[in-house]
Each structure stands twice: as structure tokens, then as C-alpha cells.
Design an enzyme around this catalytic site. Structure first.
Site, PDB file in Angstrom:
ATOM      1  N   GLY A 227       1.105  -1.217  -0.250  1.00 25.20           N
ATOM      2  CA  GLY A 227      -0.076   0.231  -0.272  1.00 25.20           C
ATOM      3  C   GLY A 227       0.854   1.588  -0.105  1.00 25.20           C
ATOM      4  O   GLY A 227       2.036   1.214   1.094  1.00 25.20           O
TER       5      GLY A 227
ATOM      6  N   GLY B 277      -0.748   4.547  -0.927  1.00 20.91           N
ATOM      7  CA  GLY B 277      -1.393   5.266  -1.450  1.00 20.91           C
ATOM      8  C   GLY B 277      -2.502   5.520  -0.027  1.00 20.91           C
ATOM      9  O   GLY B 277      -2.309   5.245   0.580  1.00 20.91           O
ATOM     10  N   SER B 278      -4.109   5.087  -0.479  1.00 18.02           N
ATOM     11  CA  SER B 278      -5.245   4.796   0.289  1.00 18.02           C
ATOM     12  C   SER B 278      -5.037   4.128   1.162  1.00 18.02           C
ATOM     13  O   SER B 278      -5.247   3.874   2.695  1.00 18.02           O
ATOM     14  CB  SER B 278      -6.643   4.688  -0.079  1.00 18.02           C
TER      15      SER B 278
ATOM     16  N   GLU C 192      -9.841  -1.652  -6.562  1.00 19.17           N
ATOM     17  CA  GLU C 192      -8.250  -0.482  -6.699  1.00 19.17           C
ATOM     18  C   GLU C 192      -8.718  -0.246  -8.713  1.00 19.17           C
ATOM     19  O   GLU C 192      -8.176  -0.807  -9.390  1.00 19.17           O
ATOM     20  CB  GLU C 192      -6.997  -1.165  -7.498  1.00 19.17           C
TER      21      GLU C 192
END
Length: 230
Positions: A7, A9-10, A87
Site C-alpha cells: 500500500g 496510497g489510501s 483499485e
């Protein structure tokens, strides 16, 4: 059976699925860029948001979190199905070597970690926006919003998440501060995005004033924002 996902990003602050282990660390030869369109979470087809993808860059490192899913095929299948829905703008699953924070070994902590990435080609990948001038990206991020919230909160939450794991990203900070400038021009920063705390090392100014001795002219503001995700 086991799988790991990286991970950057968010997923750093909100994985959203059941994980068995979380490890802070980095991948080599990639950097985080805001070159991917989001049209169903924090943007729309008419006004896409800008979210993170990874760009291959020799010598670069990208910090984030690796998540491990154990517990059998059904659990892994459920986690992957969730990730693929979430995603959906990413058209590739890239396998990367992940290096654990604090591990001095030259060997990766785990290999074959899945990273959702984007083909950097506007013809073959309809979600790829490509790079743009900082000011242009900031204006797009400041004004885009969608069913799951606005684009600026995604950026501010990432800025805060990287601070929380102890590995701030200069590019994220610079872009976030440019977004704050745009918001001020548009009539002020919304209450939830005003500075709530300051980094004792990097913060020497208040909102909108850049430290004169900062080489990147950045203000490390930690913005509060909603917890929704993209």
C-alpha cells in the site's frame, strides 16, 4: 497459501480488508506520482480526481505498508476481490520486492509483493492522466469530488499517513501545500482541512507562509479529513 500487497496510497491509512500482518517499509526503483484518474470514488468522468500510482525511477524508493493475508483460499480470495473492486482504475498487478523498516539486510523482507500499478500510456490505459505542472494538478485536486468524498482529502490523508509512519514524502507535501494555496484563492480552506498540528522539525510557519530556509519551500501541514477512501 499467503499473499502480500503493498500500500502506497489510501491503503496506507485504510486497508479496508482483514489483514494478518502490517509491516512498514519500502520498495526500490519506484516513486509515488499523482498521474492516475479516479472517476468513481473521489472524482467523476467529467472531472476526474488525481490519485497515486507508481512510476519506475532508478534509485528511488517509495515508503508505504505491506499487508499480509493468511488463512486459506477463501480468505485470500475475498481480500483480492475487494482490492480489485477498489483499485479498479489500476490495470496492472506488479510484483515487487519489499524491504522492512529498520532491517539492515540487503535482502528484501519479502518478495513477490503485489502492487497495484498503472500502465503509463494514455492510449492503452484510459485512466492514465500523465504528469502535469504542479499548479495544474493542485487546481484539479482542490476542486474534484465524487461519491466517496473530495480529492483534496485523499491527498491530505496521505500526507498525514506518511507523517504517522515516520516517512514523509516531499512530493506529497509540496503538492498538498500547493492545493492549500488554491483553496485559499477559492475562498479559504474548509474547516476540516486547516492545520491541526505541526511537525516539530519541518514546521516553522503558519498556513500559507513558506519557511524561507526550506529547500523545497514546503509546509508540513497535517490536515484532518474524512476517513473515506478511494
Amino acid at each position: 497459501m499467503v499473499f502480500w500487497v503493498f500500500g502506497y496510497g489510501s491503503l496506507v491509512w485504510n486497508p479496508g480488508f482483514e489483514v494478518d500482518e502490517k509491516v512498514i517499509g519500502f520498495v526500490k526503483d519506484y516513486r509515488r506520482v499523482f498521474d492516475l484518474a479516479c472517476i468513481d470514488h473521489r472524482g467523476t468522468p467529467e472531472h476526474p480526481a488525481r490519485t497515486c500510482t507508481l512510476e519506475e525511477t532508478e534509485g528511488a524508493i517509495c515508503w508505504g505498508a505491506a499487508y499480509c493475508v493468511r488463512g486459506g483460499p477463501e480468505k485470500e480470495k475475498a481480500a483480492m476481490a475487494y482490492l480489485e473492486r477498489r483499485e479498479c482504475e489500476y490495470d496492472q498487478k506488479t510484483l515487487v520486492d519489499f524491504y522492512k523498516e529498520g532491517d539492515d539486510s540487503e535482502q528484501p523482507f519479502v518478495t513477490g509483493v503485489i502492487a497495484f500499478t498503472s500502465t503509463p500510456d494514455k492510449i492503452s490505459n484510459k485512466y492514465y492522466l500523465g504528469p502535469a505542472p504542479l499548479e495544474e494538478m493542485a487546481r484539479q485536486i482542490a476542486t474534484a469530488f465524487g461519491p466517496f468524498g473530495n480529492n483534496r482529502d485523499y491527498l491530505f490523508l496521505l500526507e498525514k499517513a506518511m507523517f504517522n509512519i515516520g516517512h514523509e514524502d516531499d512530493y506529497v507535501i509540496e503538492l498538498a501545500n500547493e492545493v492549500r494555496k488554491v483553496l485559499m484563492e477559492l475562498g479559504g480552506v474548509p474547516k476540516e482541512n486547516k492545520l491541526s498540528s505541526l511537525s516539530p522539525v519541518k514546521m516553522k510557519t503558519s498556513l500559507g507562509v513558506v519557511a524561507s530556509d526550506s529547500p523545497l519551500k514546503k509546509v508540513n501541514a497535517l490536515a484532518g479529513a474524512i476517513t473515506m477512501d478511494s
